[in-house]
Write a protein that holds these residues in place. Structure first.
Motif, PDB file in Angstrom:
ATOM      1  N   THR A 111       0.860  -1.180   0.000  1.00 27.39           N
ATOM      2  CA  THR A 111       0.000   0.000   0.000  1.00 27.39           C
ATOM      3  C   THR A 111       0.897   1.230   0.000  1.00 27.39           C
ATOM      4  O   THR A 111       1.607   1.495   0.971  1.00 27.39           O
ATOM      5  N   ILE A 112       0.856   1.949  -1.097  1.00 26.24           N
ATOM      6  CA  ILE A 112       1.762   3.096  -1.223  1.00 26.24           C
ATOM      7  C   ILE A 112       1.101   4.405  -0.811  1.00 26.24           C
ATOM      8  O   ILE A 112       1.773   5.407  -0.580  1.00 26.24           O
ATOM      9  N   PHE A 113      -0.231   4.399  -0.686  1.00 30.57           N
ATOM     10  CA  PHE A 113      -0.921   5.596  -0.208  1.00 30.57           C
ATOM     11  C   PHE A 113      -2.240   5.180   0.426  1.00 30.57           C
ATOM     12  O   PHE A 113      -3.015   4.428  -0.176  1.00 30.57           O
ATOM     13  N   ASP A 114      -2.482   5.656   1.652  1.00 27.17           N
ATOM     14  CA  ASP A 114      -3.750   5.344   2.324  1.00 27.17           C
ATOM     15  C   ASP A 114      -4.304   6.563   3.043  1.00 27.17           C
ATOM     16  O   ASP A 114      -4.888   6.466   4.117  1.00 27.17           O
ATOM     17  N   GLY A 115      -4.089   7.730   2.422  1.00 31.43           N
ATOM     18  CA  GLY A 115      -4.577   8.953   3.051  1.00 31.43           C
ATOM     19  C   GLY A 115      -3.747   9.376   4.242  1.00 31.43           C
ATOM     20  O   GLY A 115      -4.269   9.985   5.169  1.00 31.43           O
ATOM     21  N   PHE A 116      -2.465   9.001   4.228  1.00 31.69           N
ATOM     22  CA  PHE A 116      -1.511   9.325   5.298  1.00 31.69           C
ATOM     23  C   PHE A 116      -1.820   8.581   6.596  1.00 31.69           C
ATOM     24  O   PHE A 116      -1.277   8.907   7.654  1.00 31.69           O
ATOM     25  N   GLY A 117      -2.685   7.579   6.526  1.00 33.99           N
ATOM     26  CA  GLY A 117      -3.032   6.810   7.713  1.00 33.99           C
ATOM     27  C   GLY A 117      -1.855   6.039   8.281  1.00 33.99           C
ATOM     28  O   GLY A 117      -1.706   5.919   9.503  1.00 33.99           O
ATOM     29  N   MET A 118      -0.982   5.522   7.397  1.00 37.33           N
ATOM     30  CA  MET A 118       0.162   4.733   7.870  1.00 37.33           C
ATOM     31  C   MET A 118       1.123   5.591   8.689  1.00 37.33           C
ATOM     32  O   MET A 118       1.714   5.120   9.656  1.00 37.33           O
ATOM     33  N   PHE A 119       1.258   6.864   8.302  1.00 34.54           N
ATOM     34  CA  PHE A 119       2.159   7.750   9.050  1.00 34.54           C
ATOM     35  C   PHE A 119       1.545   8.109  10.406  1.00 34.54           C
ATOM     36  O   PHE A 119       2.252   8.257  11.404  1.00 34.54           O
ATOM     37  N   ALA A 120       0.222   8.246  10.412  1.00 38.81           N
ATOM     38  CA  ALA A 120      -0.463   8.471  11.691  1.00 38.81           C
ATOM     39  C   ALA A 120      -0.303   7.247  12.592  1.00 38.81           C
ATOM     40  O   ALA A 120      -0.121   7.381  13.804  1.00 38.81           O
ATOM     41  N   ASN A 121      -0.372   6.049  11.994  1.00 35.31           N
ATOM     42  CA  ASN A 121      -0.167   4.816  12.772  1.00 35.31           C
ATOM     43  C   ASN A 121       1.215   4.799  13.423  1.00 35.31           C
ATOM     44  O   ASN A 121       1.366   4.423  14.588  1.00 35.31           O
ATOM     45  N   TYR A 122       2.223   5.183  12.647  1.00 38.51           N
ATOM     46  CA  TYR A 122       3.596   5.161  13.166  1.00 38.51           C
ATOM     47  C   TYR A 122       3.761   6.178  14.295  1.00 38.51           C
ATOM     48  O   TYR A 122       4.396   5.894  15.320  1.00 38.51           O
ATOM     49  N   ASP A 123       3.152   7.355  14.127  1.00 35.28           N
ATOM     50  CA  ASP A 123       3.209   8.373  15.173  1.00 35.28           C
ATOM     51  C   ASP A 123       2.525   7.870  16.439  1.00 35.28           C
ATOM     52  O   ASP A 123       2.998   8.091  17.561  1.00 35.28           O
ATOM     53  N   ARG A 281     -11.085   9.020   3.913  1.00 33.11           N
ATOM     54  CA  ARG A 281     -11.648   9.875   2.864  1.00 33.11           C
ATOM     55  C   ARG A 281     -10.802   9.864   1.596  1.00 33.11           C
ATOM     56  O   ARG A 281     -11.281  10.258   0.528  1.00 33.11           O
ATOM     57  N   TYR A 282      -9.573   9.464   1.695  1.00 33.26           N
ATOM     58  CA  TYR A 282      -8.659   9.486   0.555  1.00 33.26           C
ATOM     59  C   TYR A 282      -8.634   8.131  -0.146  1.00 33.26           C
ATOM     60  O   TYR A 282      -9.007   7.112   0.423  1.00 33.26           O
ATOM     61  N   PRO A 283      -8.143   8.118  -1.386  1.00 32.07           N
ATOM     62  CA  PRO A 283      -8.017   6.826  -2.086  1.00 32.07           C
ATOM     63  C   PRO A 283      -6.982   5.933  -1.403  1.00 32.07           C
ATOM     64  O   PRO A 283      -6.030   6.411  -0.788  1.00 32.07           O
ATOM     65  N   GLN A 284      -7.219   4.648  -1.485  1.00 30.54           N
ATOM     66  CA  GLN A 284      -6.246   3.663  -1.011  1.00 30.54           C
ATOM     67  C   GLN A 284      -5.573   3.060  -2.247  1.00 30.54           C
ATOM     68  O   GLN A 284      -6.237   2.405  -3.055  1.00 30.54           O
ATOM     69  N   VAL A 285      -4.291   3.318  -2.398  1.00 30.57           N
ATOM     70  CA  VAL A 285      -3.567   2.908  -3.603  1.00 30.57           C
ATOM     71  C   VAL A 285      -2.506   1.886  -3.225  1.00 30.57           C
ATOM     72  O   VAL A 285      -1.750   2.096  -2.263  1.00 30.57           O
ATOM     73  N   GLY A 286      -2.467   0.816  -4.006  1.00 28.19           N
ATOM     74  CA  GLY A 286      -1.470  -0.214  -3.735  1.00 28.19           C
ATOM     75  C   GLY A 286      -0.917  -0.799  -5.013  1.00 28.19           C
ATOM     76  O   GLY A 286      -1.522  -0.688  -6.091  1.00 28.19           O
ATOM     77  N   VAL A 287       0.244  -1.384  -4.919  1.00 27.23           N
ATOM     78  CA  VAL A 287       0.851  -2.070  -6.062  1.00 27.23           C
ATOM     79  C   VAL A 287       1.034  -3.540  -5.704  1.00 27.23           C
ATOM     80  O   VAL A 287       1.238  -3.888  -4.536  1.00 27.23           O
ATOM     81  N   THR A 288       0.917  -4.380  -6.717  1.00 27.37           N
ATOM     82  CA  THR A 288       1.130  -5.815  -6.549  1.00 27.37           C
ATOM     83  C   THR A 288       2.087  -6.299  -7.613  1.00 27.37           C
ATOM     84  O   THR A 288       2.074  -5.802  -8.753  1.00 27.37           O
ATOM     85  N   THR A 318      -8.828   2.090  -4.469  1.00 24.22           N
ATOM     86  CA  THR A 318     -10.212   2.129  -4.019  1.00 24.22           C
ATOM     87  C   THR A 318     -10.460   3.446  -3.304  1.00 24.22           C
ATOM     88  O   THR A 318      -9.537   4.031  -2.725  1.00 24.22           O
ATOM     89  N   ILE A 319     -11.689   3.915  -3.354  1.00 24.10           N
ATOM     90  CA  ILE A 319     -12.050   5.135  -2.641  1.00 24.10           C
ATOM     91  C   ILE A 319     -13.470   4.994  -2.104  1.00 24.10           C
ATOM     92  O   ILE A 319     -14.344   4.408  -2.764  1.00 24.10           O
ATOM     93  N   ASN A 320     -13.673   5.481  -0.907  1.00 26.16           N
ATOM     94  CA  ASN A 320     -14.983   5.424  -0.289  1.00 26.16           C
ATOM     95  C   ASN A 320     -15.865   6.518  -0.883  1.00 26.16           C
ATOM     96  O   ASN A 320     -15.584   7.705  -0.732  1.00 26.16           O
ATOM     97  N   ILE A 321     -16.905   6.125  -1.564  1.00 29.73           N
ATOM     98  CA  ILE A 321     -17.826   7.092  -2.161  1.00 29.73           C
ATOM     99  C   ILE A 321     -19.000   7.366  -1.231  1.00 29.73           C
ATOM    100  O   ILE A 321     -19.380   8.517  -1.013  1.00 29.73           O
ATOM    101  N   PHE A 322     -19.575   6.351  -0.659  1.00 28.02           N
ATOM    102  CA  PHE A 322     -20.691   6.526   0.272  1.00 28.02           C
ATOM    103  C   PHE A 322     -20.732   5.327   1.203  1.00 28.02           C
ATOM    104  O   PHE A 322     -20.697   4.179   0.753  1.00 28.02           O
TER     105      PHE A 322
END
Length: 439
Positions: A111-123, A281-288, A318-322
């Motif tokens: 997961t290369i982008f998850d709305g900066f959630g991973m950085f919040a997790n590390y903090d 709220r942000y897209p979740q982007v990953g590479v495989t 993926t992105i949460n629409i509703f």
């Protein structure tokens, strides 16, 4: 009646004799007691383990920043009987044909982008590690304070024992004077009996005091995590730090008190929680990507065998629409949690300041009572000596000599209690400011 009195005195003397032998037990200094507690105490060990767990979790992998790599292997086997009717009308029967398939390889998901959630997790993990360190520090300070308070309580109670022994000596003297005067006809039998009752009462008080002293020893052994029946003696002096200043204590508490610092960390954790919630709220982007090998054999198929190997790769988003307005609800709740954490921090700060002011008042009044108590003990002792001499000469009654004796004991008890009150307040104030030290 006389036999009962004699039996009572024999039992008391035997008990007191045993306690006197206990005074020859090896000396346990305060520094040694603290060192033993720091090494053995269960609460400290549990807190150290919890701190180690929190430290172990502070990794990029725990926060979800690093990729995950898996090795895969799958093997499928079957035996099938197949009847094939071809387009030209011919029929092909294959009985009990083995089919095999083997697939294996390595796959990477990142997961290369998850709305900066991973950085919040590390903090968050780093803040939890700091919180674990504060809790360990608080546990150590609490344990050390508990050891010191119990140790000085033992000193205070031991001084009470000495005072009661002195009272028994005085009661013995009073009984001897009463007997002497009775034999020469200057006192009645009632005076002798009253003196005997006083001696018995003082002896019973000493027995009770020894029991309290023994109970405190057991409590200290429990804190030190050693055999509860381990015998020891303690020092005989309570030294009080008379240089504490209220302003300094309050200022130090704001920057060093584990409770206040923990409350501030909890506020920070609540803010991080809001960042984690907003990440959805942000897209979740990953590479495989991965490399796969496959080997399949199907005798009944158009291709009898097939071997493949190669690289695969892709991108997912993926992105949460509703989600039924749940995202907004979670964010509102996270903001309320921040508000609660800030309120708790202010409440903790006020509670600590209140505790400091209350303890400092007890500390100051204790110092004043010590000075007054020292003078009062000297005066009460002089009064008792004079009263004993007057009683010997027959100038005062047994009730008056008993009152002088009681006043002396009360003066000593008040003095010892004032010493312990000031020392206990001092230790708690230093505990609040995280500054307990043993020289």
């Amino acid at each position: 009646m006389i036999i009962k009195k004699i039996a009572f005195l024999v039992i008391c003397c035997a008990f007191l004799g045993g306690q006197a032998m206990a005074q020859d037990a090896p000396m346990l200094t305060l520094k040694e007691a603290v060192e033993i507690a720091l090494k053995n105490n269960y609460n400290i060990k549990l807190s150290q383990n919890n701190k180690a767990l929190a430290a172990n979790n502070v990794t990029l992998g725990s926060a979800g920043i690093l990729p995950k790599v898996n090795g895969n292997f799958a093997s499928t086997n079957s035996r099938l009987t197949t009847k094939q009717t071809r387009s030209d009308g011919t029929v092909n029967n294959i009985n009990n044909a083995p089919n095999t398939g083997i697939n294996y390889g390595v796959a990477l998901n990142w997961t290369i982008f998850d709305g900066f959630g991973m950085f919040a997790n590390y903090d968050k993990l780093k803040q939890l590690d700091q919180l674990g360190a504060l809790r360990l520090q608080d546990t150590i300070q609490n344990t050390v304070a508990n050891v010191i308070n119990t140790y000085y309580d033992l000193i205070s109670q031991n001084e009470q024992i000495k005072a009661l022994k002195g009272a028994i000596d005085i009661s013995h003297t009073q009984l001897r004077y009463a007997n002497d005067k009775f034999h020469v006809g200057r006192a009645s039998k009632l005076d002798v009996l009253n003196a005997q009752v006083n001696l018995n009462t003082d002896t019973a008080n000493l027995v009770t005091q020894y029991q309290l002293f023994k109970t405190l020893k057991i409590q200290l052994n429990q804190i030190l995590v050693r055999d509860l029946q381990t015998d020891f003696s303690v020092a005989d002096t309570i030294v009080i730090d008379e240089k504490l200043m209220l302003g300094d204590i309050i200022n130090n508490a704001q920057s060093q008190n584990p409770g206040i610092l923990s409350a501030k960390l909890n506020s920070r954790l609540a803010e991080i929680n809001l960042k984690q919630v907003r990440a959805a709220r942000y897209p979740q982007v990953g590479v495989t990507t991965g490399y796969t090998f496959s080997d399949n054999k199907t005798p009944a198929g158009f291709t009898l065998s097939q071997n493949q190997h190669g690289l695969n790769y892709g991108l997912t988003a993926t992105i949460n629409i509703f989600d039924g307005f749940n995202q907004s609800r979670k964010e509102r709740n996270a903001k309320i949690q921040i508000d609660n954490a800030n309120i708790t921090a202010k409440q903790t700060q006020l509670n600590i300041e209140t505790q400091v002011n209350t303890l400092f008042a007890a500390y100051v009044s204790g110092l004043d009572l010590i000075k007054l108590g020292q003078a009062n003990v000297v005066i009460a002792k002089k009064n008792l000596d004079i009263s004993l001499e007057k009683y010997k000469l027959g100038n005062i009654t047994p009730l008056e000599i008993r009152e002088a004796q009681r006043n002396y004991l009360t003066a000593q008890s008040t003095f010892f209690a004032a010493q312990y009150q000031s020392k206990q307040a001092e230790i708690t104030l230093k505990q609040i400011t995280n500054s307990i030290s043993i020289q």
